[in-house]
Design an enzyme around this catalytic site. Structure first.
Site, mmCIF file in Angstrom:
data_model
loop_
_atom_site.group_PDB
_atom_site.id
_atom_site.type_symbol
_atom_site.label_atom_id
_atom_site.label_comp_id
_atom_site.label_asym_id
_atom_site.label_seq_id
_atom_site.Cartn_x
_atom_site.Cartn_y
_atom_site.Cartn_z
ATOM 1 N N GLU A 160 -73.027 22.323 -86.187
ATOM 2 C CA GLU A 160 -73.421 20.729 -84.802
ATOM 3 C C GLU A 160 -74.937 20.675 -86.401
ATOM 4 O O GLU A 160 -75.799 19.599 -85.968
ATOM 5 C CB GLU A 160 -74.492 21.580 -83.974
ATOM 6 N N GLU B 57 -78.129 15.143 -76.713
ATOM 7 C CA GLU B 57 -77.022 15.774 -76.962
ATOM 8 C C GLU B 57 -75.779 14.050 -76.700
ATOM 9 O O GLU B 57 -75.174 14.021 -76.152
ATOM 10 C CB GLU B 57 -76.957 16.687 -75.500
ATOM 11 N N HIS C 292 -80.799 22.905 -84.770
ATOM 12 C CA HIS C 292 -79.890 24.251 -86.046
ATOM 13 C C HIS C 292 -80.579 23.920 -87.485
ATOM 14 O O HIS C 292 -82.190 23.489 -87.434
ATOM 15 C CB HIS C 292 -78.714 24.073 -85.466
#
Length: 227
Positions: free
Chosen positions: A24, A141, A10
């Site tokens: 995030e 993750e 991101h």
């Protein structure tokens, strides 16, 4: 030289998952920068390039293209999960080669061991950055931003450092990276005498004059002839 491409997920106008005022993109960037710093300071023979080093958004194609053009040996994409779960999971492309699977398993095991997080398993997915990279690629993750207990951990710099170190340990094991040699330690005090020599002269008169000055200043001094 091993080429590692680190992709903090991101960034910029894409904050990723959010919760409690945290995004995030900030956590992934912090972990990615820590990974680069650890490798640069502690390992030899590894070059690191990142898709971003600040709050900007490279497109998925930009990220993949940069790694492919550079000829990276491994592509690591870092993310924070969402959806109310707990713990850590990793992904490789759905039809990745067995080499990538082996790398993923080693990396995954070391991250779980190094962090102590709940193991959610080694998984496969068709994510763009896994599909279109020309080198082995794994996406991690790391905890869940919308799980209050996980978010509490992510907010701690020490936890993010532990996460980064676990990633580096996994890659070092998978690829056989070598640590830099530690600087030599100073000699330990063995209980003997440490001698400081103040001067050396061909003319004994000069030596005696220096001895007198040292004794006047309160130091024990003596003159001897060195063969």
């Amino acid at each position: 030289m091993f080429k590692l491409f680190v992709d903090p997920g991101h960034g910029g106008n894409d904050p990723g998952a959010t919760s409690g005022g945290y995004e995030e993109e900030d956590f992934t960037l912090d972990i990615g920068l820590r990974i680069r710093q650890i490798i640069q300071e502690e390992y030899t023979g590894v070059e690191v390039k990142m898709s971003r080093t600040k709050d900007v958004y490279p497109s998925l194609d930009d990220r993949v293209g940069a790694a492919n053009r550079w000829g990276a040996d491994f592509f690591l994409s870092i993310h924070i999960n969402a959806g109310g779960g707990d713990g850590f999971e990793s992904y490789r492309y759905t039809s990745a080669y067995s080499k990538t699977e082996a790398i993923q398993k080693t990396l995954h095991q070391e991250i779980v061991k190094g962090t102590g997080w709940k193991d959610r398993g080694v998984k496969k997915a068709g994510y763009y950055v896994l599909k279109h990279t020309k080198m082995p690629a794994v996406l991690t993750e790391n905890l869940f931003i919308d799980n209050p207990s996980n978010l509490k951990l992510l907010k701690q710099a020490s936890v993010r450092e532990k996460c980064a170190r676990a990633h580096v340990a996994g890659m070092a094991k998978a690829f056989g990276w070598k640590k830099k040699q530690a600087a030599p330690k100073p000699p330990q005090d063995s209980g003997g005498l440490w001698v400081v020599q103040c001067g050396a002269f061909k003319d004994k008169k000069n030596a005696e004059e220096l001895k007198a000055k040292l004794q006047k200043a309160g130091f024990n001094a003596y003159v001897y002839l060195k063969s």
